[in-house]
Scaffold this motif. Sequence first.
Motif, PDB file in Angstrom:
ATOM      1  N   PRO A  51       0.818  -1.396  -0.136  1.00 35.92           N
ATOM      2  CA  PRO A  51      -0.064  -0.024  -0.043  1.00 35.92           C
ATOM      3  C   PRO A  51       0.827   1.380  -0.029  1.00 35.92           C
ATOM      4  N   ALA A  52       0.427   2.235  -0.459  1.00 36.60           N
ATOM      5  CA  ALA A  52       1.150   3.616  -0.561  1.00 36.60           C
ATOM      6  C   ALA A  52       1.263   4.207   0.754  1.00 36.60           C
ATOM      7  N   ALA A  53       0.778   4.049   1.933  1.00 37.37           N
ATOM      8  CA  ALA A  53       1.062   4.366   3.152  1.00 37.37           C
ATOM      9  C   ALA A  53       2.144   3.720   3.605  1.00 37.37           C
ATOM     10  N   CYS A  54       2.357   2.170   3.477  1.00 44.01           N
ATOM     11  CA  CYS A  54       3.493   1.638   3.783  1.00 44.01           C
ATOM     12  C   CYS A  54       4.587   1.969   3.183  1.00 44.01           C
ATOM     13  N   CYS A  55       4.532   2.197   1.859  1.00 44.71           N
ATOM     14  CA  CYS A  55       5.890   2.633   1.206  1.00 44.71           C
ATOM     15  C   CYS A  55       6.278   4.121   1.815  1.00 44.71           C
ATOM     16  N   ALA A  56       5.175   5.106   1.917  1.00 43.27           N
ATOM     17  CA  ALA A  56       5.609   6.267   2.416  1.00 43.27           C
ATOM     18  C   ALA A  56       6.263   6.309   3.965  1.00 43.27           C
ATOM     19  N   GLY A  57       5.748   5.142   4.500  1.00 40.44           N
ATOM     20  CA  GLY A  57       6.431   5.076   5.865  1.00 40.44           C
ATOM     21  C   GLY A  57       7.975   4.300   5.740  1.00 40.44           C
ATOM     22  N   ALA A  58       7.764   3.297   4.767  1.00 43.26           N
ATOM     23  CA  ALA A  58       9.206   2.929   4.627  1.00 43.26           C
ATOM     24  C   ALA A  58      10.285   3.810   4.257  1.00 43.26           C
ATOM     25  N   SER A  59       9.642   4.762   3.205  1.00 43.12           N
ATOM     26  CA  SER A  59      10.594   5.772   2.806  1.00 43.12           C
ATOM     27  C   SER A  59      11.043   6.748   3.727  1.00 43.12           C
ATOM     28  N   ALA A  60      10.317   7.050   4.406  1.00 43.61           N
ATOM     29  CA  ALA A  60      10.523   7.915   5.825  1.00 43.61           C
ATOM     30  C   ALA A  60      11.344   7.266   6.653  1.00 43.61           C
ATOM     31  N   LEU A  61      11.453   6.185   6.972  1.00 45.09           N
ATOM     32  CA  LEU A  61      12.302   5.328   7.701  1.00 45.09           C
ATOM     33  C   LEU A  61      13.748   5.388   7.232  1.00 45.09           C
ATOM     34  N   ALA A  62      13.942   5.143   5.756  1.00 49.19           N
ATOM     35  CA  ALA A  62      15.039   5.188   5.026  1.00 49.19           C
ATOM     36  C   ALA A  62      15.626   6.401   5.092  1.00 49.19           C
ATOM     37  N   SER A  63      14.740   7.233   5.153  1.00 46.68           N
ATOM     38  CA  SER A  63      15.517   8.820   5.046  1.00 46.68           C
ATOM     39  C   SER A  63      15.902   9.213   6.560  1.00 46.68           C
ATOM     40  N   ALA A  64      15.068   8.791   7.444  1.00 45.51           N
ATOM     41  CA  ALA A  64      15.557   9.048   8.952  1.00 45.51           C
ATOM     42  C   ALA A  64      16.924   8.462   9.412  1.00 45.51           C
ATOM     43  N   ALA A  65      17.018   6.813   8.885  1.00 43.18           N
ATOM     44  CA  ALA A  65      18.015   6.137   9.465  1.00 43.18           C
ATOM     45  C   ALA A  65      19.462   6.380   8.548  1.00 43.18           C
ATOM     46  N   THR A  66      20.048   7.542   8.874  1.00 39.11           N
ATOM     47  CA  THR A  66      21.377   7.893   7.891  1.00 39.11           C
ATOM     48  C   THR A  66      22.557   7.268   8.611  1.00 39.11           C
ATOM     49  N   THR A  67      22.800   7.321   9.883  1.00 40.76           N
ATOM     50  CA  THR A  67      23.976   6.940  10.470  1.00 40.76           C
ATOM     51  C   THR A  67      23.937   5.424  10.793  1.00 40.76           C
ATOM     52  N   THR A  68      25.109   4.623  10.805  1.00 40.39           N
ATOM     53  CA  THR A  68      25.395   3.335  11.133  1.00 40.39           C
ATOM     54  C   THR A  68      24.560   2.905  12.487  1.00 40.39           C
ATOM     55  N   ALA A  69      24.664   4.070  13.585  1.00 43.49           N
ATOM     56  CA  ALA A  69      23.804   3.902  14.838  1.00 43.49           C
ATOM     57  C   ALA A  69      22.286   3.778  14.407  1.00 43.49           C
ATOM     58  N   ASP A  70      21.949   4.563  13.775  1.00 42.00           N
ATOM     59  CA  ASP A  70      20.232   4.586  13.259  1.00 42.00           C
ATOM     60  C   ASP A  70      19.987   3.451  12.474  1.00 42.00           C
ATOM     61  N   LYS A  71      20.829   2.927  11.834  1.00 43.92           N
ATOM     62  CA  LYS A  71      20.558   2.006  10.710  1.00 43.92           C
ATOM     63  C   LYS A  71      20.561   0.508  11.661  1.00 43.92           C
ATOM     64  N   ARG A  72      21.504   0.515  12.538  1.00 46.52           N
ATOM     65  CA  ARG A  72      21.485  -0.644  13.416  1.00 46.52           C
ATOM     66  C   ARG A  72      20.326  -0.463  14.528  1.00 46.52           C
ATOM     67  N   ALA A  73      19.788   0.358  15.056  1.00 45.69           N
ATOM     68  CA  ALA A  73      18.808   0.639  16.169  1.00 45.69           C
ATOM     69  C   ALA A  73      17.526   0.261  15.255  1.00 45.69           C
ATOM     70  N   ALA A  74      17.419   0.791  14.045  1.00 46.46           N
ATOM     71  CA  ALA A  74      16.096   0.568  13.116  1.00 46.46           C
ATOM     72  C   ALA A  74      16.046  -0.915  12.848  1.00 46.46           C
ATOM     73  N   CYS A  75      17.125  -1.396  12.658  1.00 44.59           N
ATOM     74  CA  CYS A  75      17.098  -2.895  12.307  1.00 44.59           C
ATOM     75  C   CYS A  75      16.775  -3.706  13.552  1.00 44.59           C
TER      76      CYS A  75
END
Length: 117
Positions: A51-75
């Motif tokens: 769904p579009a809302a899913c992709c919008a949220g996933a895109s927001a997450l990808a944009s927000a998790a920019t550092t290694t620490a952020d990516k690992r925390a999100a993971c």
Amino acid sequence: MNSLRVSILIISAILPLLLAPASEAAISCSDVLKDLRPCVKYLTNGSGAPPAACCAGASALASAATTTADKRAACACIKTAAQKINPNAQLAQSLPANCGISFPYTVSPNVDCSKIS
């Protein structure tokens, strides 16, 4: 992204388990879960395109998790949530590509978050 409201009962119940282990991470599990909340139904019993809302949220997450620490925390948050919701592995693996974004990890209960850089 400032909203701490998570209305899905399963996610509310596991929120204390989803706190980011990396203290230097700026992204919080509540932010990750809020972004990916629209994907839960799709990942558990969906088919076709997300769904579009899913992709919008996933895109927001990808944009927000920019550092290694952020990516690992999100993971770590995604990994714990995936252990609880048991997503369809094929849908989870194809989610980033189907949304036209890139994640350095898969929505999976088996992902090794320590390998993300």
